[in-house]
Scaffold this active site. Structure first.
Site, mmCIF file in Angstrom:
data_model
loop_
_atom_site.group_PDB
_atom_site.id
_atom_site.type_symbol
_atom_site.label_atom_id
_atom_site.label_comp_id
_atom_site.label_asym_id
_atom_site.label_seq_id
_atom_site.Cartn_x
_atom_site.Cartn_y
_atom_site.Cartn_z
ATOM 1 N N GLY A 173 2.240 41.374 11.793
ATOM 2 C CA GLY A 173 2.330 42.279 10.656
ATOM 3 C C GLY A 173 1.027 42.944 10.276
ATOM 4 O O GLY A 173 1.012 43.853 9.452
ATOM 5 N N CYS A 228 33.745 52.268 13.130
ATOM 6 C CA CYS A 228 33.453 53.402 14.009
ATOM 7 C C CYS A 228 34.771 54.078 14.406
ATOM 8 O O CYS A 228 35.717 53.410 14.820
ATOM 9 C CB CYS A 228 32.704 52.924 15.247
ATOM 10 S SG CYS A 228 32.506 54.199 16.507
ATOM 11 N N CYS A 280 34.987 53.590 18.563
ATOM 12 C CA CYS A 280 35.172 52.286 19.215
ATOM 13 C C CYS A 280 35.769 51.248 18.264
ATOM 14 O O CYS A 280 36.039 50.120 18.675
ATOM 15 C CB CYS A 280 33.852 51.786 19.805
ATOM 16 S SG CYS A 280 32.704 51.136 18.577
ATOM 17 N N CYS A 291 29.278 55.107 15.834
ATOM 18 C CA CYS A 291 28.098 54.265 16.030
ATOM 19 C C CYS A 291 26.888 55.150 16.298
ATOM 20 O O CYS A 291 26.959 56.072 17.106
ATOM 21 C CB CYS A 291 28.275 53.354 17.253
ATOM 22 S SG CYS A 291 29.600 52.157 17.114
ATOM 23 N N CYS A 317 28.318 51.949 21.601
ATOM 24 C CA CYS A 317 29.650 52.515 21.381
ATOM 25 C C CYS A 317 30.350 52.761 22.718
ATOM 26 O O CYS A 317 31.523 52.414 22.908
ATOM 27 C CB CYS A 317 29.528 53.819 20.590
ATOM 28 S SG CYS A 317 31.067 54.371 19.836
HETATM 29 ZN ZN LIG Z 1 31.386 52.964 18.058
#
Ligand SMILES: [Zn+2]
Lengths: 292, 256
Positions: free
Chosen positions: A31, A239, A242, A264, A270
Site C-alpha cells: 500500500g 446480466c 448470460c 457484464c 460473459c
Molecule cells: Zn453476462
C-alpha cells in the site's frame, strides 16, 4: 526503425531493473507509494503509461498477456496496449482470464477469481487518496508516514452529509494490512472485496511516478463508518446476456427509443458463461451474436 | 500545582534581526495570557514558536502532557507534536480561511478533529458538530453548508467550534477578532469569554487590540522590538502601566 531495435518489452534493462526495485519495495510495504523515475512511453499519459511500464518490467518471454479496459478486451486502449507488447515482446496474448499470467487492467478486476502466480497490473491516474482534501504533497507524505488518516473519513462524512450515503462509487479508499490507506485506482467499489486476492496486484501511475502493490493474501479493508458500513453495490439486475446475478454490469442503450440492457462489464466472463450455455433475458441468439 | 506551559528563554532571530528575545513565563491551568504589542513587536513570532509552527533558536517550551507530564515540545518527536496539535492543543488563526477547510461542510470542519482521533460513528460525529455549532451561535440547519457561504464572523465562530470540539487544554489565538467589523468583534468576544469561563480554557491570545485582552486575559505581556517590556495582571497593567511604551499603548487607546 526495425522492430528488433527495441529491447524486449520496449524498455531497456537498466530501466526495467529500476522499476523492478520499486515493485519489490512496493510488495515489501503493501500500500505504500514508491516513487520511480517514469520513462517516456510511445503513448500519451492517461493511456496507461504507468501500467505499461510495470507490465514491461514484469513480462518474460514465457508470459501470456491479457489487457482489459473497463472489463473489455476489445476497446481501443486495451487493443493498442496488447499490440504494443505483441510487437515489442512477442509474448502470447489471450482474452481468457484463467490463461493469462499477466493482466493489465484499467477500471476493473476480472470476475473470475485470480490465482497464485498471476499478476494484475493496474493503470492509475491519481495514486494519492488524500489529495482530495490535501493538495500539498509534503503534507500527504507526512500524513502517510504518521498514519494520520482522519481526512479520509472527512471525505466519506461529506458524502453522507450531501447524499445520504457514501456515494463514492469508484476509487473507494482502502486500508492495506492495517497500515497504509490506498487508492485502488478507479475500479468500482463492487470490486473492492476482490482486492484480497491470491494474485500479486501492482499499481502504476506514470504521470505521478508512483508504484504500489498488494501482495497475495493481504488484508484490504474498505473504509467506512460504524453506522454506514461499506457495501459492494452494483446494479440490481442479472446480466441480460448470460443471466449472471453476481457480476458487475454496464448499462447499454440498445435502440433509439431509450431501450436499455444490462450486460457484464467483463466481456470474457460473459462470453465464457454463454459458451457454457447460460442465457439472460435478452440473449436471443441474434442479439448475443451482434454484441459478441 | 504544575504550570500547564512553561516558557523558558525562547529566542528567535531572523539573521541579524531579533524576532523575539529571551521570553519566559508560566501559564497556569485555566489561565488566559494576553500578549500585546504593535506589528513587528515579536508577538506573532513568539506565538508561532510556542505553538510549534516555528523552531526557536534557543529556549524551552514545556507542556504538561496528560500521559507523561511536563515535556519540552521543541524536542518532542514530530508525531507526538502533531498528535498534541490535534488533541490537547488548538490554534485559532486570524484569517478563518487558514484554519478552516473551505471545501467541506461546516459539520465536516467541526467533525475533522473527532475523526482524526478515531471517531467512526457518523451519527455521533454529526450530533457533536450540531451541538458545537449551537454553542457558537450557528443555526443547526447550516451544518451541511460550506464555510464559503458564511459571513466573516460566522467563519471565525466555526473555526472556534472546530478547535474546541475535542476539549483542548491549551488554545493559541492569533488576533482572533482581527479583520472583523466592530459590532461583530463584540459578539465574538462575548462568545469567547463565555466559552473560556464555561470550559475553564487555558489560552494564549496575541493581539494588538487592548479591548480583547481587557475582556479575556487574566494576565498581560507587553512586547516591543522582540522583548517583553512589561508583564502583570491585566487590570494592573492597563490601569497603571509602568513602562513608557505601555503607557503610550494605553493612552493611544483612550484617545480613540
Ligand atoms: Zn453476462
Amino acid at each position: 526503425m526495425t522492430e528488433t531495435a527495441y529491447n524486449f518489452a520496449y524498455l531497456d534493462e537498466q530501466t526495467k531493473r529500476m522499476i523492478r526495485r520499486a515493485i519489490l519495495k512496493g510488495v515489501a510495504i503493501p500500500g505504500y507509494q514508491v516513487p520511480f523515475a517514469s520513462r517516456e512511453m510511445p503513448m500519451p499519459y492517461g493511456w496507461g503509461t504507468g501500467g505499461v511500464q510495470v507490465t514491461a518490467a514484469c513480462l518474460t518471454p514465457a508470459d501470456t498477456l491479457k489487457v482489459i479496459d473497463q472489463g473489455a478486451d476489445d476497446t481501443t486502449n486495451a487493443v493498442s496496449i496488447r499490440k504494443f507488447f505483441q510487437r515489442t515482446a512477442q509474448v502470447a496474448v489471450t482474452e481468457h482470464t484463467a490463461e493469462a499470467s499477466v493482466i493489465q487492467t484499467r477500471h476493473r478486476i476480472p470476475e473470475a477469481p485470480l490465482t497464485e502466480g498471476q499478476i494484475l497490473v493496474y493503470q492509475v491516474p491519481i495514486p494519492e487518496p488524500l489529495r482530495f482534501l490535501e493538495p500539498r504533497e509534503t503534507e500527504t507524505r507526512k500524513m502517510h508516514a504518521l498514519e494520520e488518516y482522519g481526512l479520509m473519513h472527512v471525505k466519506l462524512y461529506e458524502d453522507i452529509a450531501h447524499n445520504g450515503e457514501i456515494s463514492t462509487a469508484y476509487a473507494y479508499p482502502v486500508k492495506v494490512e492495517g497500515r497504509y490507506v490506498m487508492d485502488p485506482s478507479p475500479i468500482p467499489k463492487f470490486d473492492n472485496p476482490r482486492l484480497e486476492s491470491a494474485a500479486i496486484q501492482l499499481f502504476g501511475a506514470g504521470r505521478e511516478q508512483r508504484i504500489y502493490a498488494i501482495p497475495p493474501y493481504t488484508q484490504v479493508v474498505s473504509l467506512d463508518f460504524e453506522d454506514y458500513p461499506f457495501e459492494a453495490s452494483k446494479a440490481d439486475h442479472p446480466c441480460d446476456l448470460c443471466g449472471c446475478g453476481t457480476s458487475y454490469l454496464d448499462e447499454v442503450i440498445v435502440d433509439d427509443d431509450g431501450g436499455r440492457m444490462f450486460v457484464c462489464s467483463d466481456t470474457d466472463f460473459c462470453a465464457t458463461r454463454r459458451a457454457e450455455g447460460h442465457r439472460g433475458r435478452l440473449a436471443g441468439e441474434d442479439l448475443a451474436e451482434e454484441l459478441a | 500545582m504544575t504550570p500547564l506551559l512553561q516558557v523558558k528563554g525562547v529566542t528567535k532571530r531572523y539573521g541579524a534581526r531579533l524576532g523575539c528575545g529571551d521570553v519566559s513565563f508560566d501559564l497556569w491551568p485555566g489561565e488566559v495570557m494576553g500578549i500585546v504589542g504593535e506589528s513587528g513587536s515579536g508577538k506573532s513570532t513568539l506565538l508561532s514558536c510556542l505553538a510549534g509552527h516555528l523552531a526557536p533558536d534557543e529556549g524551552q517550551v514545556i507542556f504538561d502532557t496528560r500521559a507523561e507530564g511536563p515535556q519540552d515540545v521543541l524536542t518532542m518527536s514530530e508525531p507526538a507534536r502533531r498528535m498534541l496539535g490535534r488533541t490537547d492543543w488548538a490554534f485559532v488563526h486570524q484569517n478563518p480561511r487558514d484554519g478552516l477547510r473551505m471545501g467541506v461542510s461546516a459539520g465536516a470542519n467541526v467533525g475533522e478533529r473527532l475523526m482524526a482521533v478515531g471517531a467512526r460513528h457518523y451519527g455521533q460525529i454529526r450530533e457533536q458538530a450540531v451541538d458545537w455549532l449551537g454553542r457558537v451561535e450557528i443555526a443547526p440547519d447550516r451544518v451541511d453548508d460550506r464555510p464559503r457561504a458564511f459571513s466573516g464572523g460566522m467563519q471565525q465562530r466555526l473555526q472556534i467550534a472546530r478547535n474546541l470540539v475535542t476539549g483542548p487544554r491549551l488554545v493559541f489565538m492569533d488576533e482572533p477578532t482581527g479583520g472583523l467589523d466592530v459590532s461583530v468583534q463584540a459578539r465574538l468576544l462575548d462568545l469567547l469569554r463565555g466559552l473560556v469561563r464555561e470550559m475553564g480554557l487555558s489560552a494564549i491570545i496575541v493581539t494588538h487590540d487592548l479591548a480583547v485582552v481587557r475582556l479575556l486575559a487574566d494576565r498581560l505581556m507587553v512586547m516591543k522590538g522582540g522583548r517583553v517590556v512589561e508583564t502583570g495582571l491585566t487590570d494592573q497593567v492597563l490601569d497603571d502601566p509602568q513602562h513608557g511604551y505601555t503607557q503610550l499603548l494605553v493612552s493611544s487607546v483612550l484617545q480613540v
